[in-house]
Design a protein around this motif. Structure first.
Motif: not given
Lengths: 267, 267, 267
Positions: B150-153, B161-168, B170-177, B213-220
């Protein structure tokens, strides 16, 4: 062949999950990736010259398939093959369409001369052409083989130092001295594009964990053929439903199944 | 996350059917085209430099996937990406195999630096490598992630400045905040080639209609995972039958289903 | 049209199993290979300039599909096309995405001018653009056709000397004088990537054994449409299960079925 050696080899494959580096055609590449996963290995498809050295270096086997060859990818095959040779990584060559055009014939010959592949796997026509024994290849899935196919395979094996596999109703595998016939399989496998390419991927997967590549080639032909028989046994509709099940059956096949159902005969 | 926002986004996607321009690999490209159709968008795959400017200009999102990168297509990615940036078209980067070869790592870094992608979606190993946090990537589907993923993402998200998604699992999605964990999905999704690539296509589809785009990534991630759960629930044979149903279930999924079944947790 | 001529043509196709040389896109190339096998012909996909002359020379038809065109493959298309013209091998052109970018429009125009294709098969938008009759093409599967599509098709046929096929709810086929409407098919065919490309492969297969390419084009549209109807009739899940069955139904379709179920109307 002692079928227990097939079983052990398959168990070793499932346990170690080797990485299989493919430089292959864009027609059946997805099938090759999925069949590699289903048999228990890990596929990677990469053909950029910039990464050949690194990618091949981490692989357990290298599969070279010239189904949609072009000058860029042939160059990558040569570089990847040289790396594989240096590092004793087995190379499986599938000379798709050798004999159909001189570009395919010559490229196959170059790859054989430059790389000394560990296994050469083609249909009867392709193998006959490469052995200089005649044979006619029309396109990529139609051919006439030389009359005495076993002798032709042995001759090519002795000349190249490779295990030679000629697919057909019975698959023939030989290292030039010892030869086997594998009679697993089902005719529906010919109605689906890419089963030959898939067998190369499966052969690469077994080769990555084998010390004896003749055994690996026989195990691959038997395992894929058994999966084909099982897929045909509960086919509902036709070749594409069969294809779906073929993947499923490769996935569910166990080492015990392989030992119990392999139809391998020394010839 | 309020699941009703997922529902609204999915309904908007189905209503507007955005064009998703892909520059992607030739292994899973057909899966990406079909999953894009199934989720409700319109795919176009095009990589010729001559048409990048025009093709990207009419797209709702641009998906860049380096699964079978080469120098020609990387050049097209850079041009398409610049056009997308100018026109505020979201860019989804899937850095397939970053860490496996330096060519893939460097190309991913270049694409990130030059294009500032909107979303970077990779497996845990790829994301760890790109964040400079270690991680080991072998081929394209095997990796070890950094310990504190999570910290890495978050770190990679803040740096790029990107939304970062790490799959696994559980998928993790973050905008840094703000960060979310999405726990939809099924283990059979790992037995099929291309599910990672498909998620990038689905993420592109949601991104084309989203302001956030954080919502978009989570929705996807939630939508694709739910479809996977449903496909597994009536699996009959194995991974390839599952694959067939995965497409079907993506196609039949409704915005209401997404809101009702999304397993999204803020972390 | 006398449906018995469709039946005879289909029987001739199944009997002679012609080789169909494709230079096509990497998105749907596997579908095209499999549908060609299923309809009863033999596919070969090859695009290297080094082997174009030989490969096209042994083919019964040449299918050119610009779905993922680039400068290398366009050059191969031009060479293959010239060989086909010299040897009276029918050329089927599928101008995928003509109108979406000027590169696609201009390449289609060049291929038409240089090669005089025997059949031009596109969706209504692509055909309208190539006929200079307006039409809007967004990506590769979305378009608005010209108002009077039949006149537009006739006009393009007369201008180019090709049989023109415009796909849609009803497919239109014309040689500029005689025109047919084919109303077989099912709406699920639009939910699956590549059905347009597959029809080009089927059209190439019929063209290889036909003296009259208008009849070949009508037979192809009717046969593929009937298979779609049958696949939809026992669909269980959604578009991807439908896709599996579409291949199966193409494979099981008989000449008698084609004659009995073809919905062809002279217009």
């Amino acid at each position: 062949m002692d079928n227990s050696s097939l079983k052990e080899l398959f168990a070793a494959l499932r346990n170690s999950r080797p990485l299989i580096h493919h430089i292959t055609n864009y027609v059946t590449v997805n099938d090759c990736a999925n069949i590699t996963l289903c048999i228990g290995a890990s596929p990677v498809m990469a053909d950029a010259i910039e990464e050949m050295e690194e990618m091949t270096s981490i692989a357990g086997a290298l599969v070279l398939n010239i189904g949609t060859l072009n000058s860029r990818t042939v160059e990558s095959m040569l570089l990847a093959g040289r790396v594989a040779r240096e590092k004793d990584i087995p190379i499986i060559l599938d000379p798709v369409g050798a004999g159909a055009t001189s570009y395919r014939t010559k490229t196959s010959q170059t790859l054989i001369e430059e790389l000394c592949p560990s296994v050469i796997k083609g249909n009867a026509g392709e193998i006959s052409v490469l052995a200089g024994a005649g044979g006619v290849v029309k396109g990529v899935d139609s051919c006439d083989a030389a009359d005495d196919l076993i002798s032709v395979c042995k001759s090519l094996a002795r000349e190249t130092g490779a295990v030679v596999v000629a697919t057909g109703k019975n698959d023939i595998a030989t290292d030039g001295i010892t030869s086997y016939s594998v009679s697993n399989g089902h005719e529906l496998m010919d109605k689906v594009s890419g089963t030959g390419c898939m067998l190369s991927s499966v052969t690469g997967s077994f080769s990555a964990v084998a010390s004896d590549l003749l055994t690996a080639s026989v195990a691959a032909a038997a395992a894929f053929g058994i999966a084909g028989e099982r897929a045909a046994a509960d086919k509902s509709y036709g070749p594409y439903s069969f294809r779906t099940k073929l993947f499923d059956k490769v996935s569910s096949l166990t080492p015990e199944d392989l030992a119990a159902e392999a139809k391998v005969e020394r010839i």
